[in-house]
Design an enzyme around this catalytic site. Sequence first.
Site, PDB file in Angstrom:
ATOM      1  CG  ASP A  67      36.734  39.675  55.814  1.00  0.00           C
ATOM      2  OD1 ASP A  67      37.894  39.343  55.540  1.00  0.00           O
ATOM      3  OD2 ASP A  67      35.798  39.524  55.026  1.00  0.00           O
ATOM      4  CG  ASN A 136      25.782  36.761  48.650  1.00  0.00           C
ATOM      5  OD1 ASN A 136      26.904  37.235  48.488  1.00  0.00           O
ATOM      6  ND2 ASN A 136      25.315  36.390  49.832  1.00  0.00           N
ATOM      7  CD  GLU A 143      27.100  37.274  53.344  1.00  0.00           C
ATOM      8  OE1 GLU A 143      26.566  37.243  52.211  1.00  0.00           O
ATOM      9  OE2 GLU A 143      28.121  36.610  53.620  1.00  0.00           O
TER      10      GLU A 143
HETATM   11  C1  F6R Z   1      37.493  37.735  52.154  1.00  0.00           C
HETATM   12  C2  F6R Z   1      36.259  38.416  51.813  1.00  0.00           C
HETATM   13  C3  F6R Z   1      35.164  37.767  51.029  1.00  0.00           C
HETATM   14  C4  F6R Z   1      35.664  37.135  49.728  1.00  0.00           C
HETATM   15  C5  F6R Z   1      34.505  36.561  48.922  1.00  0.00           C
HETATM   16  C6  F6R Z   1      35.006  35.822  47.690  1.00  0.00           C
HETATM   17  O1  F6R Z   1      38.347  38.571  52.937  1.00  0.00           O
HETATM   18  O2  F6R Z   1      36.137  39.521  52.201  1.00  0.00           O
HETATM   19  O3  F6R Z   1      34.188  38.730  50.750  1.00  0.00           O
HETATM   20  O4  F6R Z   1      36.338  38.107  48.973  1.00  0.00           O
HETATM   21  O5  F6R Z   1      33.761  35.690  49.705  1.00  0.00           O
HETATM   22  O6  F6R Z   1      35.730  34.700  48.101  1.00  0.00           O
HETATM   23  P1  F6R Z   1      36.530  33.817  47.037  1.00  0.00           P
HETATM   24  O7  F6R Z   1      37.646  34.652  46.531  1.00  0.00           O
HETATM   25  O8  F6R Z   1      37.051  32.646  47.856  1.00  0.00           O
HETATM   26  O9  F6R Z   1      35.554  33.436  45.982  1.00  0.00           O
END
Ligand code: F6R
Length: 241
Positions: A67, A136, A143
């Site tokens: 992303d 979540n 999401e």
């Molecule tokens: C990042 C992504 C997000 C993260 C998720 C966890 O490219 O796709 O879905 O993997 O928000 O983030 P952290 O590792 O910072 O807890």
Amino acid sequence: MVVKVYKTAEEIGKAAAAMYAAQVIKKPDSVLGFATGSTPIPTYKSIIELYNEGVIDFSQVTTFNLDEYSGLDGTHDQSYRYFMMQNLFNHINVRKDAINIINGNSGDDEKACKEYEERINKAGGIDLQILGIGNNGHIAFNEPADYFPNETHTVKLTESTIEANKRFFNSADEVPKYALTMGIGSIMRARSIILIATGSAKAQAIYDSVKGNITPNCPASVLQLHNDVTFLVDEAAAAKL
Ligand code: F6R
């Protein structure tokens, strides 16, 4: 679905890096999927160590990231391209023209998403994709929702995400309002998937993903339908299993 529990984030990083090494040894021109966020940082450190030890050669690989924010140039220090260059790509011998990150600054996000999905397909699909997970249950920027989005698409960031990200920018106005993300289908079409999670804040999401119903309310629960997915989690994240 295989779930492996480790004591520390470093051990998870070493285990995930070993899976990348095995993949590239098996297929030197692998298509590798990467994620941003804090959880993969120990993995990227271990991958760099293996590269410096001469264990992995990235000269033939192609990479795709999950992303990117909309409206940020790749040189912006909060862009995901910048994160990947700093934390991994500048330290290994991947060809710069083999790095694919969705262009969030083209002025036409819909077109950028379509082109990105086509580029993944043209590369033959992703061999190994690493994922983090949100508290979540989100994966990439998918999401909780009423359905599983299939291909790469744009998403409007929630107020809580914008609020949480405010601290990384000079002002709230600078925080991107949209992001571009691989869809659930784009992710599920990867041949192998590793999901990494550490800390108690992820425990419910890990439980819902592994033991809960398959539902877009917990996007990561779809991984139960994948035939080659490995969860690498620490004891705190595994606490509810
Ligand atoms: C990042 C992504 C997000 C993260 C998720 C966890 O490219 O796709 O879905 O993997 O928000 O983030 P952290 O590792 O910072 O807890």
